[in-house]
Design an enzyme around this catalytic site. Structure first.
Site, PDB file in Angstrom:
ATOM      1  N   CYS A 183       0.822  -1.193   0.000  1.00  0.00           N
ATOM      2  CA  CYS A 183       0.000   0.000   0.000  1.00  0.00           C
ATOM      3  C   CYS A 183       0.861   1.250   0.000  1.00  0.00           C
ATOM      4  CB  CYS A 183      -0.892   0.012   1.240  1.00  0.00           C
ATOM      5  SG  CYS A 183      -1.855  -1.498   1.456  1.00  0.00           S
ATOM      6  N   ARG A 199      -4.734   1.236  -1.018  1.00  0.00           N
ATOM      7  CA  ARG A 199      -4.578  -0.200  -0.789  1.00  0.00           C
ATOM      8  C   ARG A 199      -4.359  -0.995  -2.068  1.00  0.00           C
ATOM      9  NH1 ARG A 199      -8.548  -4.933   1.606  1.00  0.00           N
ATOM     10  NH2 ARG A 199      -6.861  -6.283   2.283  1.00  0.00           N
ATOM     11  N   LEU A 200      -3.341  -1.870  -2.022  1.00  0.00           N
ATOM     12  CA  LEU A 200      -3.165  -2.950  -2.980  1.00  0.00           C
ATOM     13  C   LEU A 200      -3.509  -4.228  -2.233  1.00  0.00           C
ATOM     14  CD1 LEU A 200      -2.190  -4.047  -5.738  1.00  0.00           C
ATOM     15  CD2 LEU A 200       0.114  -4.149  -4.770  1.00  0.00           C
ATOM     16  N   SER A 201      -4.616  -4.855  -2.571  1.00  0.00           N
ATOM     17  CA  SER A 201      -5.129  -5.988  -1.801  1.00  0.00           C
ATOM     18  C   SER A 201      -4.294  -7.238  -2.061  1.00  0.00           C
ATOM     19  CB  SER A 201      -6.594  -6.260  -2.166  1.00  0.00           C
ATOM     20  OG  SER A 201      -7.396  -5.132  -1.888  1.00  0.00           O
ATOM     21  N   ILE A 202      -3.776  -7.838  -0.976  1.00  0.00           N
ATOM     22  CA  ILE A 202      -2.943  -9.035  -1.071  1.00  0.00           C
ATOM     23  C   ILE A 202      -3.500 -10.151  -0.187  1.00  0.00           C
ATOM     24  CG2 ILE A 202      -0.633  -9.988  -0.709  1.00  0.00           C
ATOM     25  CD1 ILE A 202      -0.714  -7.969  -2.977  1.00  0.00           C
ATOM     26  N   ILE A 203      -3.831  -9.817   1.063  1.00  0.00           N
ATOM     27  CA  ILE A 203      -4.373 -10.782   2.025  1.00  0.00           C
ATOM     28  C   ILE A 203      -5.678 -10.224   2.579  1.00  0.00           C
ATOM     29  CG2 ILE A 203      -3.999 -11.842   4.297  1.00  0.00           C
ATOM     30  CD1 ILE A 203      -1.033 -11.983   3.639  1.00  0.00           C
ATOM     31  N   ASP A 236      -3.367  -8.977   8.472  1.00  0.00           N
ATOM     32  CA  ASP A 236      -2.272  -8.683   9.396  1.00  0.00           C
ATOM     33  C   ASP A 236      -2.358  -7.290  10.014  1.00  0.00           C
ATOM     34  OD1 ASP A 236      -1.787  -7.445   6.967  1.00  0.00           O
ATOM     35  OD2 ASP A 236       0.273  -8.172   6.761  1.00  0.00           O
ATOM     36  N   SER A 253      11.860 -11.825  -4.845  1.00  0.00           N
ATOM     37  CA  SER A 253      13.143 -11.494  -5.462  1.00  0.00           C
ATOM     38  C   SER A 253      14.280 -12.142  -4.670  1.00  0.00           C
ATOM     39  CB  SER A 253      13.348  -9.982  -5.503  1.00  0.00           C
ATOM     40  OG  SER A 253      13.791  -9.499  -4.241  1.00  0.00           O
ATOM     41  N   GLY A 254      15.490 -12.040  -5.211  1.00  0.00           N
ATOM     42  CA  GLY A 254      16.665 -12.586  -4.525  1.00  0.00           C
ATOM     43  C   GLY A 254      17.511 -11.535  -3.850  1.00  0.00           C
TER      44      GLY A 254
END
Length: 632
Positions: free
Chosen positions: A2, A50-54, A100, A363-364
């Site tokens: 977000c 908000r970028l909805s992920i969970i 969360d 990512s690494g």
């Protein structure tokens, strides 16, 4: 993932105009295209994109605690929130959502600022306690998520996930900080202890601020640091087993999402290791994304395809035109502050590709800093051995004199580029490492700067904060100090800034499993021989991953994203290069000696010298000045 923004009055709690917070949030709408919200009360305003992920529908922000006594806006992910939730429920906490964010609220109400130690994740958040009339601003341990702040003339503190969120506030001054110019020309980015604008700060990684109405704004306080002063004992087999345990935990904990998830895959050790462990943890094919170039010397897609085939991933790749210079103006808009890491261009392209298929990408990033994977760290360890043998009284006159007269030869094979090494050996380890990390050495910067900027800087040099950081580091050796500086200085200012802004500009959440703090703390305690063996850095990771990855992935020379900027300035960007001297931005500031600039530009275009990196920095600075409307 977000974007957050807000206003807090530290003195008299004046009313906060909700429309002002809305404008701040709208400026960072790309970070959260799925929803928005604003909440205000006396002396406080909080905003969220908000970028909805969970918990896609159930966790809108700003969010109030169950009892209504606290409210939060939060950018990031807490990977252990389910474990914390169970613990808090056992102590009587009641939850209304499945995400969360509400867990952070309950953790604050139970443990106060000590809740930060319990959070495993990447985050920047603002939490207001209505009973205590306190605002907590906090940032994660490694600084994966950003937070900009500015104290304004009306007694308020404004904050936002990106500088552009502050730029829309009418009280923000747009006066450049000369020290930030010195920093930027040294490192190629503006480090976290500075901002390009006077009066703007970045909350340092692993720090918090606790602010209260009616008091002076409290300075940041550190709540986490990485400690290199202790050493683990154990056989290679035991250390390898512990490393693999931490790597698996870092990867699997970051695979939690209610949206499509995948990974960046370059074909290097770190991204390939992440993909290997992701594939181990799921029955479904992992979605992987890589980009390449139509120039064989720059292209790594063959290695990425080898790993993709080995683990049966759903692989997507795209060939990018190495002459992708038309995206420069977009980069300026994305980064706000001048940012001259040319790999930002291919990073943006791989983020765009990933967003076509997933919403979250692993990512690494982080392993090179924590486990000594950079060539400069290996060289530094060798230089430290030499410093330990040759007394300083002999080193300084001998190597300093040789370095002063040795020709600079960027065109030569690496073993013949001795000038920097000689000058480094003449100094102590911290000074030497600062020189190796810098893009433009101090003597060349002094040549480029005008008398005006030289007077403004006084005796300040950009290397000073890094040198002080290394000398005061909790460490046993020069290698420890170098890695500490990479984790605390370079990582936040360059690598994490690059990935955060590029990914969020396209609404993609990037997660860094190799920056799990437990893995970082484990790496900091490893003996030297587990980090560097011979000329091999990151040795324990490579040795451990031999059971998963082929030798040519693990032990080939390291190669990053390469952008042919030197060629651009001799070809399609030659006019842009010449325009730097007369460009509206730099000309307005008077920071540089125009005669010197003209000389290096013509020397580069003619092929007499290679100043491509410097020209790139100057061009990005010029464009950023115009973007920020800096008066000079």
């Amino acid at each position: 993932m977000c974007g957050i923004a807000g206003i807090f009055h530290c003195g008299v709690p004046k009313p906060v105009d909700p429309s002002r917070v809305v404008r701040m949030c709208d400026a960072i709408a790309h970070r959260g295209p799925d929803g928005s919200g604003v909440w205000t009360a006396a002396g406080i305003g909080l905003g969220h994109r908000r970028l909805s992920i969970i918990d896609l529908e159930g966790s809108p922000q700003p969010m109030h605690s169950a009892d209504g006594d606290a409210v939060i806006v939060f950018n990031g992910e807490i990977y252990n929130f389910r474990e914390l939730r169970r613990e808090l429920e056992g102590q009587g906490a009641v939850f209304r959502t499945d995400g969360d964010t509400e867990v952070i609220l309950a953790a604050w109400q139970r443990w106060g600022v000590d809740c930060l130690d319990r959070l495993n994740g990447m985050f920047a958040f603002a939490l207001y306690d209505l009973k205590r009339k306190e605002l907590l601003l906090a940032r994660d341990r490694l600084g994966v998520k950003p937070l900009f702040m500015a104290e304004l003339s009306d007694g308020s503190l404004a904050f936002a996930s990106e500088l552009k969120g502050l730029l829309v506030h009418p009280l923000l001054r747009r006066e450049a900080d000369p020290r930030a110019v010195e920093d930027y020309m040294t490192w190629g980015y503006v480090p976290d202890h500075r901002s390009i604008l006077k009066g703007v700060e970045k909350l340092p990684a692993g720090h918090f601020r606790l602010l209260k109405h009616g008091t002076q704004p409290a300075p940041p306080r550190q709540w986490w640091d990485v400690d290199f002063s202790n050493r683990k004992q154990g056989s290679v087999a035991d250390l390898s087993a512990e490393l693999l345990h931490h790597m698996r935990d870092g990867v699997t904990s970051r695979m939690q999402a209610d949206v499509p998830l995948g990974a960046f895959l370059s074909g290097g050790v770190d991204s390939s290791s992440v993909v290997a462990l992701m594939s181990e943890a799921t029955q479904d094919p992992v979605t992987t994304c890589s980009i390449g170039f139509d120039v064989a010397a720059l292209d790594e897609t063959g290695y990425a395809e080898t790993v993709a085939k080995q683990f049966g991933t759903s692989h997507h790749s795209r060939i990018v035109d190495p002459n992708d210079f038309h995206a420069i103006d977009r980069l300026v808009q994305i980064y706000d502050e001048p940012f001259a890491d040319a790999s930002a261009l291919p990073t943006l392209r791989v983020c765009e590709l990933a967003r076509e298929h997933v919403t979250v990408a692993l990512s690494g990033d982080g392993a090179d800093e924590a486990f000594a994977g950079y060539r400069r760290q290996v060289f530094h360890a060798r230089e430290e051995q030499a410093r330990g043998i040759i007394p300083a009284g002999l080193r300084k006159p001998l190597f300093g004199s040789l370095g002063a007269v040795w020709p600079k030869a960027d065109w030569a094979p690496r073993p013949l580029r001795a000038k920097s090494t000689l000058l480094s050996l003449a100094e102590d380890g911290a000074v030497g490492y600062a020189r190796s990390l810098s893009v433009i050495p101090p003597e060349l910067r002094e040549h480029l700067f005008s008398d005006k900027l030289t007077r403004q800087l006084g005796d300040y040099r950009a290397e000073q904060p890094l040198i002080e950081m290394m000398r005061n580091a909790p460490a046993q050796s020069g290698l420890d100090r170098a890695q500490y500086a990479d984790l605390k200085f370079w990582l936040q200012g360059d690598i994490l800034t690059k990935v955060d802004r590029a990914s969020m500009s396209v609404g993609l959440e990037a997660r860094e499993p190799l920056l799990d703090h437990r893995l970082i703390e484990f790496g900091a305690a490893l003996p030297h021989k587990a980090r560097i063996k011979g000329t091999q850095g990151k040795w324990l990771i490579k040795n451990t991953m031999e059971r998963y990855l082929p030798q040519d992935i693990l032990y080939r020379p390291k190669q990053g994203f390469v952008t042919p900027i030197s060629e651009w300035f001799r070809g399609p960007l030659a006019a842009e290069a010449r325009g730097i001297v007369s460009g509206a931005g730099l000309a307005r500031t008077g920071w540089f000696d125009n005669k010197v600039l003209s000389g290096i530009i013509e020397d580069h275009i003619s092929g007499k010298s290679d100043y491509g990196r410097i020209l790139w920095q100057l061009m990005m600075l010029d464009k950023s000045i115009d973007h920020l409307s800096i008066a000079g």
